[in-house]
Write an enzyme that holds these catalytic residues in place. Structure first.
Site, PDB file in Angstrom:
ATOM      1  N   CYS A  43       0.827  -1.213   0.000  1.00 41.82           N
ATOM      2  CA  CYS A  43       0.000   0.000   0.000  1.00 41.82           C
ATOM      3  C   CYS A  43       0.859   1.260   0.000  1.00 41.82           C
ATOM      4  CB  CYS A  43      -0.929  -0.009   1.208  1.00 41.82           C
ATOM      5  SG  CYS A  43      -1.784   1.556   1.420  1.00 41.82           S
ATOM      6  N   CYS A  48      -1.349   1.740  -3.154  1.00 35.52           N
ATOM      7  CA  CYS A  48      -2.351   2.806  -2.988  1.00 35.52           C
ATOM      8  C   CYS A  48      -1.763   4.217  -2.931  1.00 35.52           C
ATOM      9  CB  CYS A  48      -3.147   2.598  -1.699  1.00 35.52           C
ATOM     10  SG  CYS A  48      -3.464   0.895  -1.282  1.00 35.52           S
ATOM     11  N   LYS A  51       0.301   5.391  -6.013  1.00 34.24           N
ATOM     12  CA  LYS A  51      -0.682   5.399  -7.112  1.00 34.24           C
ATOM     13  C   LYS A  51      -1.519   6.665  -7.057  1.00 34.24           C
ATOM     14  CE  LYS A  51      -4.537   4.372  -6.367  1.00 34.24           C
ATOM     15  NZ  LYS A  51      -5.088   3.058  -6.174  1.00 34.24           N
ATOM     16  N   TYR A 180      -8.981  -3.177 -10.973  1.00 27.15           N
ATOM     17  CA  TYR A 180      -8.590  -1.907 -10.356  1.00 27.15           C
ATOM     18  C   TYR A 180      -7.288  -1.371 -10.960  1.00 27.15           C
ATOM     19  CZ  TYR A 180     -11.511  -2.547  -6.077  1.00 27.15           C
ATOM     20  OH  TYR A 180     -12.525  -2.687  -5.174  1.00 27.15           O
ATOM     21  N   GLU A 184      -6.903   1.926 -13.298  1.00 27.27           N
ATOM     22  CA  GLU A 184      -6.291   3.117 -12.694  1.00 27.27           C
ATOM     23  C   GLU A 184      -5.040   3.534 -13.462  1.00 27.27           C
ATOM     24  OE1 GLU A 184      -7.827   2.668  -8.081  1.00 27.27           O
ATOM     25  OE2 GLU A 184      -5.802   2.015  -8.554  1.00 27.27           O
ATOM     26  N   HIS A 438     -26.439  22.438  -0.968  1.00 26.80           N
ATOM     27  CA  HIS A 438     -26.451  23.019  -2.309  1.00 26.80           C
ATOM     28  C   HIS A 438     -25.409  24.121  -2.436  1.00 26.80           C
ATOM     29  CE1 HIS A 438     -28.274  24.002  -6.105  1.00 26.80           C
ATOM     30  NE2 HIS A 438     -28.309  25.276  -5.760  1.00 26.80           N
ATOM     31  N   GLU A 443     -25.616  16.280  -3.514  1.00 20.72           N
ATOM     32  CA  GLU A 443     -27.014  16.547  -3.140  1.00 20.72           C
ATOM     33  C   GLU A 443     -27.978  15.676  -3.955  1.00 20.72           C
ATOM     34  OE1 GLU A 443     -28.709  20.483  -4.198  1.00 20.72           O
ATOM     35  OE2 GLU A 443     -26.858  20.796  -5.314  1.00 20.72           O
TER      36      GLU A 443
HETATM   37  P1  NDP Z   1      -8.341  -7.442 -10.062  1.00 19.35           P
HETATM   38  O1  NDP Z   1      -8.761  -8.709  -9.450  1.00 19.35           O
HETATM   39  O2  NDP Z   1      -9.057  -6.186  -9.732  1.00 19.35           O
HETATM   40  O3  NDP Z   1      -8.372  -7.586 -11.637  1.00 19.35           O
HETATM   41  C1  NDP Z   1      -7.681  -8.589 -12.295  1.00 19.35           C
HETATM   42  C2  NDP Z   1      -8.020  -8.484 -13.752  1.00 19.35           C
HETATM   43  O4  NDP Z   1      -7.227  -9.387 -14.493  1.00 19.35           O
HETATM   44  C3  NDP Z   1      -9.478  -8.837 -14.024  1.00 19.35           C
HETATM   45  O5  NDP Z   1      -9.925  -7.951 -15.011  1.00 19.35           O
HETATM   46  C4  NDP Z   1      -9.374 -10.267 -14.543  1.00 19.35           C
HETATM   47  O6  NDP Z   1     -10.404 -10.589 -15.434  1.00 19.35           O
HETATM   48  C5  NDP Z   1      -8.051 -10.218 -15.297  1.00 19.35           C
HETATM   49  N1  NDP Z   1      -7.396 -11.507 -15.384  1.00 19.35           N
HETATM   50  C6  NDP Z   1      -7.024 -12.334 -14.400  1.00 19.35           C
HETATM   51  N2  NDP Z   1      -6.370 -13.398 -14.882  1.00 19.35           N
HETATM   52  C7  NDP Z   1      -6.302 -13.239 -16.218  1.00 19.35           C
HETATM   53  C8  NDP Z   1      -5.756 -14.008 -17.281  1.00 19.35           C
HETATM   54  N3  NDP Z   1      -5.121 -15.139 -17.055  1.00 19.35           N
HETATM   55  N4  NDP Z   1      -5.885 -13.537 -18.534  1.00 19.35           N
HETATM   56  C9  NDP Z   1      -6.515 -12.375 -18.780  1.00 19.35           C
HETATM   57  N5  NDP Z   1      -7.050 -11.605 -17.811  1.00 19.35           N
HETATM   58  C10 NDP Z   1      -6.955 -12.032 -16.554  1.00 19.35           C
HETATM   59  O7  NDP Z   1      -6.772  -7.341  -9.756  1.00 19.35           O
HETATM   60  P2  NDP Z   1      -5.734  -6.164  -9.890  1.00 19.35           P
HETATM   61  O8  NDP Z   1      -4.459  -6.826 -10.269  1.00 19.35           O
HETATM   62  O9  NDP Z   1      -6.242  -5.054 -10.713  1.00 19.35           O
HETATM   63  O10 NDP Z   1      -5.629  -5.657  -8.387  1.00 19.35           O
HETATM   64  C11 NDP Z   1      -5.366  -6.564  -7.324  1.00 19.35           C
HETATM   65  C12 NDP Z   1      -6.159  -6.222  -6.107  1.00 19.35           C
HETATM   66  O11 NDP Z   1      -5.608  -5.070  -5.505  1.00 19.35           O
HETATM   67  C13 NDP Z   1      -7.592  -5.879  -6.403  1.00 19.35           C
HETATM   68  O12 NDP Z   1      -8.424  -7.002  -6.358  1.00 19.35           O
HETATM   69  C14 NDP Z   1      -7.952  -4.885  -5.323  1.00 19.35           C
HETATM   70  O13 NDP Z   1      -8.540  -5.576  -4.266  1.00 19.35           O
HETATM   71  C15 NDP Z   1      -6.623  -4.291  -4.923  1.00 19.35           C
HETATM   72  N6  NDP Z   1      -6.529  -2.909  -5.416  1.00 19.35           N
HETATM   73  C16 NDP Z   1      -7.373  -1.979  -4.914  1.00 19.35           C
HETATM   74  C17 NDP Z   1      -7.328  -0.686  -5.351  1.00 19.35           C
HETATM   75  C18 NDP Z   1      -8.272   0.319  -4.789  1.00 19.35           C
HETATM   76  O14 NDP Z   1      -8.854   0.062  -3.747  1.00 19.35           O
HETATM   77  N7  NDP Z   1      -8.485   1.445  -5.450  1.00 19.35           N
HETATM   78  C19 NDP Z   1      -6.378  -0.252  -6.365  1.00 19.35           C
HETATM   79  C20 NDP Z   1      -5.545  -1.322  -6.865  1.00 19.35           C
HETATM   80  C21 NDP Z   1      -5.634  -2.592  -6.390  1.00 19.35           C
HETATM   81  P3  NDP Z   1     -11.887 -11.018 -14.930  1.00 19.35           P
HETATM   82  O15 NDP Z   1     -12.536  -9.773 -14.441  1.00 19.35           O
HETATM   83  O16 NDP Z   1     -12.489 -11.546 -16.165  1.00 19.35           O
HETATM   84  O17 NDP Z   1     -11.680 -12.047 -13.875  1.00 19.35           O
END
Ligand code: NDP
Length: 461
Positions: A43, A48, A51, A180, A184, A438, A443
């Site tokens: 983080c 986080c 980022k 995410y 982002e 407002h 709102e």
């Molecule tokens: P996420 O789980 O959010 O997303 C992973 C993405 O990768 C999904 O779109 C998934 O597709 C895709 N995916 C997974 N495996 C494959 C594959 N083999 N081939 C193609 N696509 C694939 O993970 P992130 O890596 O973005 O982030 C990790 C975690 O970190 C998040 O789950 C979140 O909890 C945390 N995070 C939170 C943030 C915040 O609070 N703002 C910011 C950044 C991270 P599908 O949807 O189809 O499964």
């Protein structure tokens, strides 16, 4: 006096580990914590916090453009990536210092080494080879980016880890994933002037969010100039004369200066000595825990991303506080995963808490959906075409608001406050009785008097 060297040994100095160690030490326990990389964990060091600093940096060009509508003439502007990275590094180092200061102030022993389990009560400090013992052990080693080893050329790609320290900003980037991190970073790089393509295997980005917001964000990103390729995946990445060559399933050959994989994160359990200690993991390598974060080994707990429950910083911290209650205050406490507010720091931002319309439709017989889509006041003079979306999902029978979803500026800030109202079990009538503030965008949340539509038995009527 216990025969162990420590009452508590924590492996991993991220959000969950540091909180557990610091609070236990402040209760007078003899605590040591080991971290192999940098205190603060994902983080603070490469997640986080940096980022969000990058998100701010990437928004300035729009602020400069918008200023003209308000009478300002902004001189020629330019962006210096190295300066941003250096400023970010200074701030991260300051925060890392604060984490250590908090631990030291509570009298926890700070160890800068990898630590591995030897047995259920013994830990080996890899730097020195020394072994120490502890009555209780907490594993909070977090996660790391999924390297997608099945992709030919995956070793040529970067993950979010490297994105924070790129030597140069590339001219173009392809980001794989639709979660995410992918979303982002696509907005960050685009905002900093990089030609950006997102490639996602599913039908629409951000699979676990409300459909309306997913579509709204997709459209807004495309309008800004980000290319989004859905129903597509990378098949191969190779080196070309001038950057990387990407073979895709459906979009032919792409070229990019950098390819970033954001395909989820794997628990950091490799080589941790879990087998030696008898700690069970699941098929993804995540440590299996009970409702109180206890592993199958009585004196060993695991917190945060290493357990692959909900990969969010505040959740890891909450799990650590529950561990303290359970282990040291004779008050067994289960982490509460209901109604976690969350934000995607995209541009525009998503802020959400509770059930999406789709999920709520599966759980409740009848829903009222209140939906507003509007141009925020600032956009009238700036001329920006962005629209905000706000949605409340209400269980028609109980009148409870079961989901709140926002797309637009400060959606994350609003979602934090909406989290309180949903947690308190507020009904739509409570929203209606609340005076509007407002002029704000928020709102709208208390002025949507009539449902936009209803969902009965999962179908829109
Ligand atoms: P996420 O789980 O959010 O997303 C992973 C993405 O990768 C999904 O779109 C998934 O597709 C895709 N995916 C997974 N495996 C494959 C594959 N083999 N081939 C193609 N696509 C694939 O993970 P992130 O890596 O973005 O982030 C990790 C975690 O970190 C998040 O789950 C979140 O909890 C945390 N995070 C939170 C943030 C915040 O609070 N703002 C910011 C950044 C991270 P599908 O949807 O189809 O499964």
């Amino acid at each position: 006096m216990s025969s162990y060297d420590y009452d508590l040994f924590v492996i991993g100095g991220g959000s969950g580990g540091v909180r557990g160690a610091r609070v236990a030490a402040s209760l007078g326990k003899r605590v040591a914590i080991a971290e192999e990389y940098r205190y603060g964990g994902t983080c603070v060091i490469r997640g986080c916090v940096p980022k969000k600093l990058f998100v701010y940096a990437s928004q300035f060009h729009e602020h400069f453009e918008d200023a003209a509508g308000f009478g300002w003439t902004v001189g020629e502007s330019s962006f210096d990536w190295k300066k941003l990275v250096a400023a970010k590094d200074t701030e991260i180092a300051r925060l890392e210092g604060l984490y250590k200061k908090g631990l030291a102030g509570a009298n926890a022993e700070i160890l800068e080494t990898r630590a591995e389990l030897v047995d259920a009560h013994t830990v080996r400090l890899v730097k020195t080879g020394q072994t120490v013992t502890a009555k209780t052990i907490v594993i909070a080693t977090g996660g790391r980016p999924n390297p997608h080893a099945a992709l030919p050329g995956h070793e040529l790609c970067i993950s979010s880890n490297e994105a924070f320290h790129l030597e140069e900003l590339p001219k173009s980037i392809v980001i794989a994933g639709g979660g995410y991190i992918a979303v982002e970073f696509a907005n960050i790089f685009h905002g900093l002037g990089v030609e950006t393509t997102l490639i996602y295997r599913g039908a629409e980005i951000l699979s676990r969010f409300d459909e309306d917001l997913r579509r709204g964000l997709h459209e807004a990103m495309v309008a800004k100039g980000i290319r989004i390729l859905c129903h597509d995946t990378l098949q191969k990445v190779s080196k070309g004369e001038d950057g990387l060559i990407l073979e895709t399933l459906n979009s032919g050959t792409l070229h990019a200066g950098v390819v970033m994989l954001a395909l989820g994160r794997d628990p950091n359990t490799e080589g941790l000595g879990l087998e030696a200690a008898g700690v069970a993991v699941d098929e993804r390598g995540a440590i299996i825990v009970d409702d109180y974060s206890r592993t199958n080994v009585e004196n060993i707990y695991a917190l945060g991303d290493v357990t692959n429950r909900v990969q969010l910083t505040p959740v890891a911290i909450h799990e650590a506080m529950c561990f303290i209650e359970t282990e040291y205050k004779n008050n067994p406490t289960r982490p509460d995963y209901e109604l976690i507010p969350t934000a995607v720091f995209s541009q525009p931002e998503i802020g959400t808490v509770g059930l999406s319309e789709e999920e709520a439709g599966r759980r409740y017989a009848e829903l009222e959906v209140y939906r507003a889509q509007f141009r925020p006041l600032k956009a009238t003079l700036s001329g920006r075409s962005e629209r905000m979306i706000m949605k409340l999902i209400v269980d028609a029978a109980s009148r409870k608001v079961v989901g709140a979803h926002i797309l637009g500026h400060d959606a994350g800030e609003m979602a934090q406050l909406l989290g309180i109202t949903l947690k308190a079990g507020c009904t739509k009538d409570d929203f209606d009785q609340t005076m509007a503030l407002h002029p704000t965008a928020a709102e709208e949340l208390v002025t949507m008097y009539a449902p936009s539509y209803r969902i009965r038995e999962g179908k829109r009527i």
